[in-house]
Design an enzyme around this catalytic site. Structure first.
Site, mmCIF file in Angstrom:
data_model
loop_
_atom_site.group_PDB
_atom_site.id
_atom_site.type_symbol
_atom_site.label_atom_id
_atom_site.label_comp_id
_atom_site.label_asym_id
_atom_site.label_seq_id
_atom_site.Cartn_x
_atom_site.Cartn_y
_atom_site.Cartn_z
ATOM 1 N N HIS A 247 -5.427 -9.771 -1.495
ATOM 2 C CA HIS A 247 -5.480 -9.903 -0.035
ATOM 3 C C HIS A 247 -6.551 -10.904 0.395
ATOM 4 C CE1 HIS A 247 -3.881 -5.771 -0.649
ATOM 5 N NE2 HIS A 247 -3.148 -6.038 0.407
ATOM 6 N N SER B 59 0.823 -1.215 0.000
ATOM 7 C CA SER B 59 0.000 0.000 0.000
ATOM 8 C C SER B 59 0.851 1.257 0.000
ATOM 9 C CB SER B 59 -0.865 0.063 1.262
ATOM 10 O OG SER B 59 -1.805 -0.952 1.259
ATOM 11 N N ALA C 239 2.622 -2.075 4.112
ATOM 12 C CA ALA C 239 2.423 -1.067 5.155
ATOM 13 C C ALA C 239 1.913 -1.815 6.380
ATOM 14 C CB ALA C 239 1.405 -0.033 4.706
ATOM 15 N N ASN D 19 1.705 3.701 10.734
ATOM 16 C CA ASN D 19 0.948 4.256 11.865
ATOM 17 C C ASN D 19 1.303 3.442 13.101
ATOM 18 O OD1 ASN D 19 -0.807 2.200 10.175
ATOM 19 N ND2 ASN D 19 -1.434 1.983 12.311
ATOM 20 N N HIS E 216 -8.356 -2.960 -6.489
ATOM 21 C CA HIS E 216 -7.634 -2.350 -7.590
ATOM 22 C C HIS E 216 -6.711 -3.433 -8.075
ATOM 23 C CE1 HIS E 216 -4.963 -1.334 -4.063
ATOM 24 N NE2 HIS E 216 -6.150 -1.549 -3.558
ATOM 25 N N MET F 291 -1.900 -7.048 7.143
ATOM 26 C CA MET F 291 -2.934 -7.919 6.572
ATOM 27 C C MET F 291 -2.459 -8.633 5.301
ATOM 28 S SD MET F 291 -6.108 -5.226 6.878
ATOM 29 C CE MET F 291 -6.296 -4.165 8.330
ATOM 30 N N SER F 292 -1.161 -8.784 5.133
ATOM 31 C CA SER F 292 -0.667 -9.365 3.871
ATOM 32 C C SER F 292 0.625 -10.138 4.112
ATOM 33 C CB SER F 292 -0.417 -8.245 2.851
ATOM 34 O OG SER F 292 0.680 -7.444 3.241
ATOM 35 N N TYR G 136 -8.504 -10.424 2.845
ATOM 36 C CA TYR G 136 -9.716 -9.683 3.219
ATOM 37 C C TYR G 136 -10.594 -9.314 2.024
ATOM 38 C CZ TYR G 136 -7.064 -5.396 2.110
ATOM 39 O OH TYR G 136 -6.317 -4.439 1.490
ATOM 40 N N GLU G 137 -10.058 -9.439 0.818
ATOM 41 C CA GLU G 137 -10.882 -9.198 -0.370
ATOM 42 C C GLU G 137 -11.738 -10.418 -0.701
ATOM 43 O OE1 GLU G 137 -8.631 -6.640 -3.518
ATOM 44 O OE2 GLU G 137 -7.119 -7.784 -2.418
ATOM 45 N N HIS H 117 -7.183 4.401 6.635
ATOM 46 C CA HIS H 117 -6.399 4.052 5.448
ATOM 47 C C HIS H 117 -5.716 5.303 4.898
ATOM 48 C CE1 HIS H 117 -5.098 1.614 2.137
ATOM 49 N NE2 HIS H 117 -5.695 2.377 1.255
HETATM 50 N N1 HPA Z 1 -3.032 -2.809 11.315
HETATM 51 C C1 HPA Z 1 -3.159 -3.701 10.322
HETATM 52 N N2 HPA Z 1 -2.768 -3.465 9.084
HETATM 53 C C2 HPA Z 1 -2.214 -2.269 8.815
HETATM 54 C C3 HPA Z 1 -2.053 -1.284 9.797
HETATM 55 C C4 HPA Z 1 -2.495 -1.563 11.134
HETATM 56 O O1 HPA Z 1 -2.390 -0.751 12.071
HETATM 57 N N3 HPA Z 1 -1.473 -0.220 9.198
HETATM 58 C C5 HPA Z 1 -1.275 -0.562 7.898
HETATM 59 N N4 HPA Z 1 -1.725 -1.795 7.660
#
Ligand code: HPA
Length: 283
Positions: free
Chosen positions: A89, A36, A119, A241, A67, A217-218, A91-92, A253
C-alpha cells in the site's frame, strides 16, 4: 529504481524466479489480488505452490508493520490462477511503482487479466456494510501514479487510455454469475486516497459530490499499471463499513475485518466461480 531498464530487468528476474518455482505447471492467465479480510479465497486453491513475497527477488521489502503476503498459485474450480494474498500500500511508505511491481512482473510472465479486490467504505447511501460492489470506474485522488518517472515502451504507452479501465465484459460476466448464485451486487465508482487515516465527514461529502460510491486506500495504482500493459481488469469492493459521517460508530480496522469475515462465504463462492468464467474469455 535508478532507471527503467533496471526496472524491466528486475521484473523479469522476479518472473524467472516464479516460473522456476512453478516447474512444469502452466503459467495462469488470471490473477486475483485479495484485499483486507479476503485472503481466505486462497485457501480454496487446489494443489498450490506457495511463494512468500520475501522469497521473490526485487519484490518490495515489507515494512515493519506490513504483513508481507504471498503468492498462492494453483487452480480454482480447475482453472489455473495466481492469488496474491496481501498487497503493498502507498500508506506503508511504498512508492506507487513499488506497489505495482508484483503485478507488472506477473503481467510480463503471461498473466492476461487481474481481479483486484479490496475492502472499502460505502459513500453511496444506498449501500450497506457487507455489500459487494463491482467497480465501474475510479477517481485517483491518491496524489500519485505508478507511471511517474522515466518511461520504457516495454511496459506499454506513455499515456495509456483509461476510458474503459474496468473491463465491460468482465463486469457483465460478474453480474450474470452473481444473479445465478443469488448474491447481491452493487456497482459504482471507487475513489482512492492515500490513507492511512480514514476520511473526515467533509471529505466523504466531497467524494460523494465528485461522483464516488466507495472509498479506499488501494487498487487504483494497480489498475493503472495493468491498463498500461493492456491487461484486463475486474475490480470488486467489499463495502466493509459506511464511510465517515454516515454512521454513529467510529471507523475501525476491526469493523473492516469483522464485516469481511461475515460475508466471506459469499465472496469466496463468487470468486471461485468467477475464475473459470473469466478464464473462458481469455485467449
Ligand atoms: N475508508 C477508506 N478505506 C477503507 C474504508 C473507509 O471507510 N473501509 C475500508 N477501507
Amino acid at each position: 529504481m535508478s532507471n527503467n531498464s533496471d526496472l524491466i530487468e528486475h521484473l523479469d528476474l522476479a518472473g524467472d524466479f516464479i516460473r522456476l518455482r512453478l516447474g512444469d505447471r502452466p503459467i495462469p492467465k488470471l490473477a486475483v489480488v485479495l484485499g483486507s479480510g479476503l485472503g481466505p479465497v486462497a485457501d480454496q486453491v487446489t494443489d498450490p505452490v506457495v511463494i512468500p513475497y520475501t522469497d521473490v527477488p526485487y519484490f518490495p521489502e515489507s515494512t515493519v508493520t506490513g504483513h508481507a503476503g504471498r503468492l498462492v498459485i494453483g487452480a480454482l474450480d480447475g482453472t489455473p490462477v495466481v492469488c496474491l494474498q496481501g498487497r503493498f500500500h502507498l500508506y506503508e511508505g511504498y512508492a506507487a511503482h513499488q506497489v505495482v511491481f508484483p503485478l507488472r512482473a506477473l503481467g510480463r510472465m503471461g498473466v492476461q487479466a487481474f481481479v483486484l479486490t479490496n475492502a472499502a467504505g460505502g459513500i453511496n447511501t444506498g449501500f450497506s456494510p457487507g455489500d459487494l460492489m463491482v467497480i465501474t470506474d475510479h477517481l485517483n485522488l491518491s496524489g500519485t501514479n505508478p507511471m511517474i518517472g522515466s518511461h520504457d515502451d516495454a511496459l506499454g504507452p506513455r499515456f495509456p487510455d483509461m476510458g474503459q479501465a474496468y473491463d465491460p465484459e468482465f463486469q457483465a460476466v460478474t453480474h450474470a454469475l452473481a444473479a445465478e448464485l443469488g448474491i447481491k451486487l452493487q456497482q459504482g465508482v471507487y475513489t482512492v486516497l492515500s490513507g492511512p487515516s480514514y476520511e473526515t465527514p467533509a471529505e466523504v461529502r466531497m467524494l460523494r459530490g465528485l461522483g464516488g460510491d466507495a472509498v479506499g486506500m488501494s487498487t487504483v495504482p494497480e489498475v493503472i499499471a495493468c491498463r498500461q500493459m493492456g491487461l484486463r481488469v475486474l475490480g470488486i469492493s467489499l463495502i466493509s463499513n459506511l464511510a465517515a459521517g454516515l454512521s454513529q460508530t467510529p471507523l475501525s480496522h476491526k469493523e473492516v475485518i469483522e464485516t469481511a469475515a461475515r460475508v466471506q462465504q459469499d465472496f469466496v463462492r463468487l470468486i471461485e466461480h468467477l475464475v473459470p468464467r473469466l478464464g473462458a474469455t481469455l485467449g
